[in-house]
Design an enzyme around this catalytic site. Structure first.
Site, PDB file in Angstrom:
ATOM      1  N   HIS A  54       0.849  -1.190   0.000  1.00 43.62           N
ATOM      2  CA  HIS A  54       0.000   0.000   0.000  1.00 43.62           C
ATOM      3  C   HIS A  54       0.888   1.244   0.000  1.00 43.62           C
ATOM      4  O   HIS A  54       2.048   1.193   0.423  1.00 43.62           O
ATOM      5  CB  HIS A  54      -0.902   0.017   1.232  1.00 43.62           C
ATOM      6  CG  HIS A  54      -1.988  -1.007   1.196  1.00 43.62           C
ATOM      7  ND1 HIS A  54      -3.064  -0.963   2.052  1.00 43.62           N
ATOM      8  CD2 HIS A  54      -2.173  -2.102   0.414  1.00 43.62           C
ATOM      9  CE1 HIS A  54      -3.865  -1.979   1.802  1.00 43.62           C
ATOM     10  NE2 HIS A  54      -3.342  -2.692   0.821  1.00 43.62           N
ATOM     11  N   GLU A  56       0.952   3.839   1.901  1.00 45.31           N
ATOM     12  CA  GLU A  56       1.473   4.190   3.228  1.00 45.31           C
ATOM     13  C   GLU A  56       2.658   3.310   3.609  1.00 45.31           C
ATOM     14  O   GLU A  56       3.664   3.784   4.139  1.00 45.31           O
ATOM     15  CB  GLU A  56       0.382   4.031   4.302  1.00 45.31           C
ATOM     16  CG  GLU A  56      -0.859   4.854   4.063  1.00 45.31           C
ATOM     17  CD  GLU A  56      -1.979   4.084   3.372  1.00 45.31           C
ATOM     18  OE1 GLU A  56      -3.145   4.296   3.755  1.00 45.31           O
ATOM     19  OE2 GLU A  56      -1.687   3.285   2.456  1.00 45.31           O
ATOM     20  N   CYS A  84      -6.271   1.767   5.837  1.00 47.82           N
ATOM     21  CA  CYS A  84      -6.928   0.510   6.190  1.00 47.82           C
ATOM     22  C   CYS A  84      -6.385   0.039   7.549  1.00 47.82           C
ATOM     23  O   CYS A  84      -5.461   0.635   8.097  1.00 47.82           O
ATOM     24  CB  CYS A  84      -6.647  -0.531   5.108  1.00 47.82           C
ATOM     25  SG  CYS A  84      -4.926  -1.116   5.110  1.00 47.82           S
ATOM     26  N   CYS A  87      -2.522  -0.555   7.558  1.00 49.41           N
ATOM     27  CA  CYS A  87      -1.732   0.673   7.526  1.00 49.41           C
ATOM     28  C   CYS A  87      -1.913   1.497   8.801  1.00 49.41           C
ATOM     29  O   CYS A  87      -0.958   2.117   9.282  1.00 49.41           O
ATOM     30  CB  CYS A  87      -2.086   1.489   6.289  1.00 49.41           C
ATOM     31  SG  CYS A  87      -1.573   0.653   4.755  1.00 49.41           S
TER      32      CYS A  87
END
Length: 171
Positions: A54, A56, A84, A87
């Site tokens: 992801h 992040e 999410c 993260c």
């Protein structure tokens, strides 16, 4: 020039556009320390065959390398979509001081929308949260992306159905 939240979110937005150019979900993230970007990333889960890739996660990994430390004390994460659970947990573990996100994620958001892991009193670190910076632009990009993806999937199903029907006729 004093750089503000919009300045850094604009860079995250540009990274989200890069993700979209690779047909990844358009999310971009930057980590800022002392007014400078020290890490950035965009979603690459499909490209890297890595569900943890992801925006992040990639930005925090880059910032850790830059700082030569796994702690992001006094750092701010700017991201185009609310993190999410994975993260959000990473933000707590890396001790990010502040999170700035554009669009809420009403399905998996873990910084206020569905869960609030980043400010849980049960965890050993809480993150300051600012939401809504460039929300309109980022939300529009995400909506357009998913609308396009749904149309592509519908067209693909239709093409598969037509191909199947043509094979039946030709047999």
């Amino acid at each position: 020039m004093i750089k503000d939240d919009n300045f850094f979110m604009q860079r995250a937005y540009e990274l989200a556009q890069q993700a979209e150019s690779f047909n990844e979900i358009p999310v971009g993230a930057v980590i800022v320390a002392n007014g400078e970007i020290i890490g950035e990333g965009f979603n690459q889960s499909i490209m890297l065959n890595d569900p943890s890739a992801h925006a992040e996660m990639l930005a925090i990994r880059a910032a850790g390398q830059h700082l030569q430390n796994y702690r992001m004390l006094d750092c701010t994460l700017y991201v185009t979509l609310e993190p999410c659970p994975m993260c959000a947990g990473l933000l707590v573990h890396s001790r990010i001081k502040r999170l700035v996100y554009a669009s809420p994620d009403l399905k998996t958001g873990s910084a206020q929308s569905v869960f609030n892991l980043v400010q849980s009193e049960y965890l050993n670190h809480q993150v300051e949260v600012t939401e809504g910076v460039m929300a309109k632009e980022c939300s529009s990009m995400l909506s357009a992306f998913f609308k396009r993806r749904r149309a592509e999937k519908k067209a693909q199903k239709k093409a598969e159905k037509n191909a199947k029907n043509n094979n039946v006729v030709n047999e």
